[in-house]
Each structure stands twice: as structure tokens, then as C-alpha cells.
Design a protein around this motif. Structure first.
Motif, PDB file in Angstrom:
ATOM      1  N   LEU A   1      23.273  47.591  34.934  1.00 43.52           N
ATOM      2  CA  LEU A   1      24.634  47.144  34.648  1.00 43.52           C
ATOM      3  C   LEU A   1      25.233  46.475  35.873  1.00 43.52           C
ATOM      4  CD1 LEU A   1      27.237  47.004  32.995  1.00 43.52           C
ATOM      5  CD2 LEU A   1      27.729  49.370  33.692  1.00 43.52           C
ATOM      6  N   GLY A   2      24.988  47.038  37.071  1.00 48.32           N
ATOM      7  CA  GLY A   2      25.541  46.456  38.287  1.00 48.32           C
ATOM      8  C   GLY A   2      25.062  45.033  38.514  1.00 48.32           C
ATOM      9  N   ALA A   3      23.741  44.817  38.392  1.00 47.26           N
ATOM     10  CA  ALA A   3      23.183  43.480  38.599  1.00 47.26           C
ATOM     11  C   ALA A   3      23.684  42.514  37.528  1.00 47.26           C
ATOM     12  CB  ALA A   3      21.662  43.540  38.590  1.00 47.26           C
ATOM     13  N   SER A   4      23.762  42.979  36.282  1.00 50.81           N
ATOM     14  CA  SER A   4      24.252  42.128  35.208  1.00 50.81           C
ATOM     15  C   SER A   4      25.709  41.738  35.437  1.00 50.81           C
ATOM     16  CB  SER A   4      24.121  42.847  33.860  1.00 50.81           C
ATOM     17  OG  SER A   4      22.768  43.116  33.559  1.00 50.81           O
ATOM     18  N   ARG A   5      26.492  42.696  35.920  1.00 49.52           N
ATOM     19  CA  ARG A   5      27.919  42.411  36.164  1.00 49.52           C
ATOM     20  C   ARG A   5      28.084  41.381  37.273  1.00 49.52           C
ATOM     21  NH1 ARG A   5      32.291  41.077  35.993  1.00 49.52           N
ATOM     22  NH2 ARG A   5      34.227  42.249  35.799  1.00 49.52           N
ATOM     23  N   VAL A   6      27.280  41.482  38.324  1.00 49.16           N
ATOM     24  CA  VAL A   6      27.343  40.509  39.410  1.00 49.16           C
ATOM     25  C   VAL A   6      26.926  39.132  38.903  1.00 49.16           C
ATOM     26  CG1 VAL A   6      26.326  39.823  41.621  1.00 49.16           C
ATOM     27  CG2 VAL A   6      27.045  42.192  41.250  1.00 49.16           C
ATOM     28  N   LEU A   7      25.847  39.067  38.118  1.00 45.39           N
ATOM     29  CA  LEU A   7      25.401  37.791  37.573  1.00 45.39           C
ATOM     30  C   LEU A   7      26.494  37.150  36.730  1.00 45.39           C
ATOM     31  CD1 LEU A   7      23.214  35.660  37.053  1.00 45.39           C
ATOM     32  CD2 LEU A   7      22.394  37.092  35.157  1.00 45.39           C
TER      33      LEU A   7
ATOM     34  N   ARG B   1      32.411  37.159  49.181  1.00 44.09           N
ATOM     35  CA  ARG B   1      33.592  37.982  49.455  1.00 44.09           C
ATOM     36  C   ARG B   1      34.450  38.159  48.208  1.00 44.09           C
ATOM     37  NH1 ARG B   1      37.138  35.258  53.831  1.00 44.09           N
ATOM     38  NH2 ARG B   1      37.085  33.674  52.164  1.00 44.09           N
ATOM     39  N   ASP B   2      34.591  37.097  47.417  1.00 44.80           N
ATOM     40  CA  ASP B   2      35.402  37.188  46.200  1.00 44.80           C
ATOM     41  C   ASP B   2      34.777  38.151  45.193  1.00 44.80           C
ATOM     42  OD1 ASP B   2      37.176  35.378  47.252  1.00 44.80           O
ATOM     43  OD2 ASP B   2      36.300  33.641  46.244  1.00 44.80           O
ATOM     44  N   ILE B   3      33.427  38.093  45.064  1.00 45.81           N
ATOM     45  CA  ILE B   3      32.756  39.026  44.152  1.00 45.81           C
ATOM     46  C   ILE B   3      32.969  40.463  44.617  1.00 45.81           C
ATOM     47  CG2 ILE B   3      30.531  39.771  43.226  1.00 45.81           C
ATOM     48  CD1 ILE B   3      29.564  36.914  43.433  1.00 45.81           C
ATOM     49  N   ARG B   4      32.806  40.675  45.905  1.00 46.00           N
ATOM     50  CA  ARG B   4      32.972  42.032  46.445  1.00 46.00           C
ATOM     51  C   ARG B   4      34.371  42.572  46.175  1.00 46.00           C
ATOM     52  NH1 ARG B   4      31.777  40.947  51.316  1.00 46.00           N
ATOM     53  NH2 ARG B   4      33.873  40.863  52.186  1.00 46.00           N
ATOM     54  N   GLU B   5      35.387  41.720  46.355  1.00 44.65           N
ATOM     55  CA  GLU B   5      36.762  42.166  46.148  1.00 44.65           C
ATOM     56  C   GLU B   5      37.062  42.395  44.675  1.00 44.65           C
ATOM     57  OE1 GLU B   5      39.144  39.207  48.011  1.00 44.65           O
ATOM     58  OE2 GLU B   5      38.723  39.907  50.055  1.00 44.65           O
ATOM     59  N   ARG B   6      36.559  41.514  43.815  1.00 48.26           N
ATOM     60  CA  ARG B   6      36.837  41.661  42.381  1.00 48.26           C
ATOM     61  C   ARG B   6      36.179  42.909  41.809  1.00 48.26           C
ATOM     62  NH1 ARG B   6      36.438  35.784  41.710  1.00 48.26           N
ATOM     63  NH2 ARG B   6      34.285  35.965  41.027  1.00 48.26           N
ATOM     64  N   LEU B   7      34.948  43.168  42.224  1.00 52.09           N
ATOM     65  CA  LEU B   7      34.206  44.298  41.677  1.00 52.09           C
ATOM     66  C   LEU B   7      34.327  45.563  42.522  1.00 52.09           C
ATOM     67  CD1 LEU B   7      30.913  42.535  40.478  1.00 52.09           C
ATOM     68  CD2 LEU B   7      33.081  42.886  39.270  1.00 52.09           C
ATOM     69  N   GLU B   8      35.002  45.437  43.673  1.00 50.28           N
ATOM     70  CA  GLU B   8      35.211  46.586  44.575  1.00 50.28           C
ATOM     71  C   GLU B   8      33.877  47.248  44.928  1.00 50.28           C
ATOM     72  OE1 GLU B   8      38.263  49.235  43.223  1.00 50.28           O
ATOM     73  OE2 GLU B   8      39.447  47.600  42.400  1.00 50.28           O
ATOM     74  N   LEU B   9      32.931  46.408  45.378  1.00 51.11           N
ATOM     75  CA  LEU B   9      31.595  46.900  45.714  1.00 51.11           C
ATOM     76  C   LEU B   9      31.418  47.004  47.222  1.00 51.11           C
ATOM     77  CD1 LEU B   9      29.367  44.849  43.226  1.00 51.11           C
ATOM     78  CD2 LEU B   9      30.088  47.229  43.033  1.00 51.11           C
ATOM     79  N   ASP B  10      30.620  47.963  47.631  1.00 53.04           N
ATOM     80  CA  ASP B  10      30.214  48.085  49.026  1.00 53.04           C
ATOM     81  C   ASP B  10      29.373  46.873  49.414  1.00 53.04           C
ATOM     82  OD1 ASP B  10      27.583  49.155  50.690  1.00 53.04           O
ATOM     83  OD2 ASP B  10      29.484  49.855  51.519  1.00 53.04           O
TER      84      ASP B  10
ATOM     85  N   LEU C   1      48.555  42.943  43.721  1.00 48.60           N
ATOM     86  CA  LEU C   1      47.455  43.409  42.887  1.00 48.60           C
ATOM     87  C   LEU C   1      46.267  42.499  43.157  1.00 48.60           C
ATOM     88  CD1 LEU C   1      46.217  45.093  40.601  1.00 48.60           C
ATOM     89  CD2 LEU C   1      47.175  43.440  38.973  1.00 48.60           C
ATOM     90  N   HIS C   2      45.158  43.082  43.625  1.00 45.01           N
ATOM     91  CA  HIS C   2      43.982  42.297  43.994  1.00 45.01           C
ATOM     92  C   HIS C   2      44.369  41.180  44.972  1.00 45.01           C
ATOM     93  CE1 HIS C   2      41.901  44.545  40.981  1.00 45.01           C
ATOM     94  NE2 HIS C   2      42.508  43.968  39.974  1.00 45.01           N
TER      95      HIS C   2
END
Length: 298
Positions: free
Chosen positions: A38-44, A55-64, A203-204
Motif C-alpha cells: 500500500l505504501g509503494a502504491s500510494r507513493v506511485l 519533499r512535497d510527497i514526504r509532506e503530503r503523506l507525512e512519511l519518514d 493546514l499542510h
């Protein structure tokens, strides 16, 4: 200040989380029957068009950062994305989809639509509407929990954008329009220490609300320019802005808070009354005011 959270509420949230993760298949190694998590699919899914900054992906998905890097490397090995640094700044990395990545994303969309339809199919029309309305409420309230209210420069770009949106709305809602020049305190330079304070709700990292307070010599705190973006109204953001201004007033030694408003702003008036403000005699000559309120801050 928020009320304590009881154990039953916590248990309900946990039960909801378990139900959703099970129903959407989040616990499976291969999301939606594909070959990735699910994580890889969400990033794709986030990588679209001409690409997006890591950086935008990291902030939107709140990922390490480390976890996101591993997911991107796995997508690169599959030939679905490319990751490269910016020529202007190598520290800024951008992710772009390959042709295969665009095809896989389209397939991901198709399977996601099928899953969403399978959640709705067993329900009646009325039940579907209830579920969709409930989902919308959940998303709005989850977003509300991420809002941060902080002091800000009233002359900043974000503050100016919020104030411009606020003035535009008043111009639409007031029968005779709105001219900031006819309102009290049209300049923002007063909303700074030691004479005042300006706050933004974010917000975000996007400014979605504002408010200001002026510290008066008579021991009163005069609240002004409170506004919340329409997309976030009804989620308590306005009350949090009001609380932040009141807290700043207390810390400054104010004994009471005062404000005025126009009778067309019915939602704001309801919030003020619910927050303990009572109607008082006019205490200034604000051109657009119909109602004046005060509240002790003891």
C-alpha cells in the motif's frame, strides 16, 4: 483548552481504524492485487504529470525520509519512476513517472475505483449517502486536527492573502460592500508586539485562517480580522483562532476581550455567543459594526 479524552472515545477510534484497514486491504502485502505494498502504491499515485518534488510527497503523506527513499528505490527498480536532483540545486530531488509508471498508475486508479464501488455496492441509496457524508466529515475533522495556529508577521504574504480573501468575502456579503479604508485599523503594522499580535491558522503549510488582537491601555484586548477559509468552516478552526487570541491577551495582562461584528456574519456571532461573549453597548465607531461584544478573561 481541549477536554480530556475518555477511554471509550479512544477505543472507538481504534475500532474504526481496524475496520478501515481491514476493509481496504491495507494489511495485505500486495495492495489491490498488484505487486507492491500500500505504501509503494500510494507513493506511485502521487507521482503524476511532469513529476513532483520528493519533499512535497514526504509532506503530503507525512512519511519518514528514510522510508520514503526505500519506497522510491523500489519503484525505480521496477522501472516506474526516475529520481533526479535539480540542476539548480542538487539537494532538491524530483520524481518523474516513466511510461510504464503512467500505465501502472492508470491501472492503480482502475482497481481503486473497483474497490470503492465494492464498498458501496451492498448498500442502499440512502446508506451510500450516509456513508459518503460520514467519510467527508471524518476527513474534515482529521484535517482540523492537523491545523496549527501560530503567531505570524501581519505583513507576510500569507497574512496578506488571508486578509485579502477576508475583505473580498465581506464585500460580497455586506449589502453595501466593504472598504477596508473605512474600517478601524486598516493597517497591519499595529498587529505586532508590543501593541498587538497577528496569528495564522495553517493546514499542510497552507494558511487557511487568521486573526488579530490589539492590546489597549484600558486593560481590554480588542479582537479583529478573524477569518477562516470556507473549506474549513464548521471544524472548530475559528474557535481555535479565538482561543489563541484570548490566550495572548491573558498573557499580556488584559482583563477582558472585546470585539464588534456585522449582523450578516451569523456564524461568527453564534461562535462568539457560544464562547462566552455577551452583547454590550457600542464602544467604538466601527463603520461596519451592528453588534458589540465583551468577555471577561479571568
Amino acid at each position: 483548552m481541549s477536554a480530556p479524552i475518555d477511554a471509550e472515545a479512544v477505543a472507538s477510534v481504534r475500532a474504526f481504524n481496524r475496520a478501515v484497514t481491514t476493509r481496504i486491504g491495507a494489511l495485505r502485502d500486495h495492495h489491490l492485487g498488484g505487486g507492491r505494498s500500500l505504501g509503494a502504491s500510494r507513493v506511485l499515485w502521487e507521482v503524476d504529470g511532469d513529476g513532483v518534488d520528493v519533499r512535497d510527497i514526504r509532506e503530503r503523506l507525512e512519511l519518514d525520509s528514510g522510508y520514503l527513499s526505500r519506497l522510491l528505490r523500489s519503484l525505480e527498480r521496477e522501472g516506474l519512476v526516475t529520481v533526479a536532483g535539480s540542476p539548480a540545486d542538487p539537494r532538491v530531488r524530483s520524481v518523474r513517472p516513466t511510461d510504464a509508471g503512467r500505465g501502472e498508475r492508470a491501472e492503480l486508479d482502475r482497481r481503486s475505483d473497483e474497490l470503492a464501488a465494492s464498498l458501496l455496492a451492498p448498500l442502499s441509496d440512502g446508506q451510500r449517502l450516509r456513508l459518503i457524508d460520514a467519510m467527508d466529515t471524518v476527513m474534515r475533522l482529521l484535517d482540523a486536527g492537523l491545523v496549527e495556529v501560530e503567531s505570524a508577521d501581519a505583513a507576510s504574504d500569507d497574512a496578506r492573502r488571508c486578509l485579502a480573501a477576508y475583505y473580498d468575502e465581506l464585500a460580497r456579503r455586506f449589502p453595501d460592500g466593504f472598504d477596508p479604508g473605512q474600517s478601524l485599523h486598516p493597517d497591519t503594522h499595529e498587529f505586532t508586539e508590543p501593541t498587538g499580535l497577528f496569528v495564522l491558522a495553517r493546514l499542510h503549510d497552507r494558511a487557511i485562517g487568521c486573526g488579530a488582537v490589539l492590546f489597549q491601555e484600558d486593560g481590554r484586548a480588542y479582537l479583529k480580522r478573524m477569518w477562516v477559509d470556507e473549506s474549513m468552516r464548521g471544524t472548530g478552526v475559528g474557535r481555535r483562532i479565538l482561543d489563541a487570541l484570548e490566550q495572548a491577551a491573558r498573557e499580556h495582562g488584559a482583563a477582558s476581550a472585546v470585539l464588534e461584528t456585522n449582523e450578516t456574519l451569523t456564524q461568527a456571532i453564534a461562535m462568539y455567543r457560544a464562547s462566552g461573549y455577551v452583547e454590550v453597548e457600542p464602544f467604538n465607531d466601527e463603520f461596519y459594526a451592528d453588534l458589540w461584544f465583551a468577555k471577561p478573561l479571568a
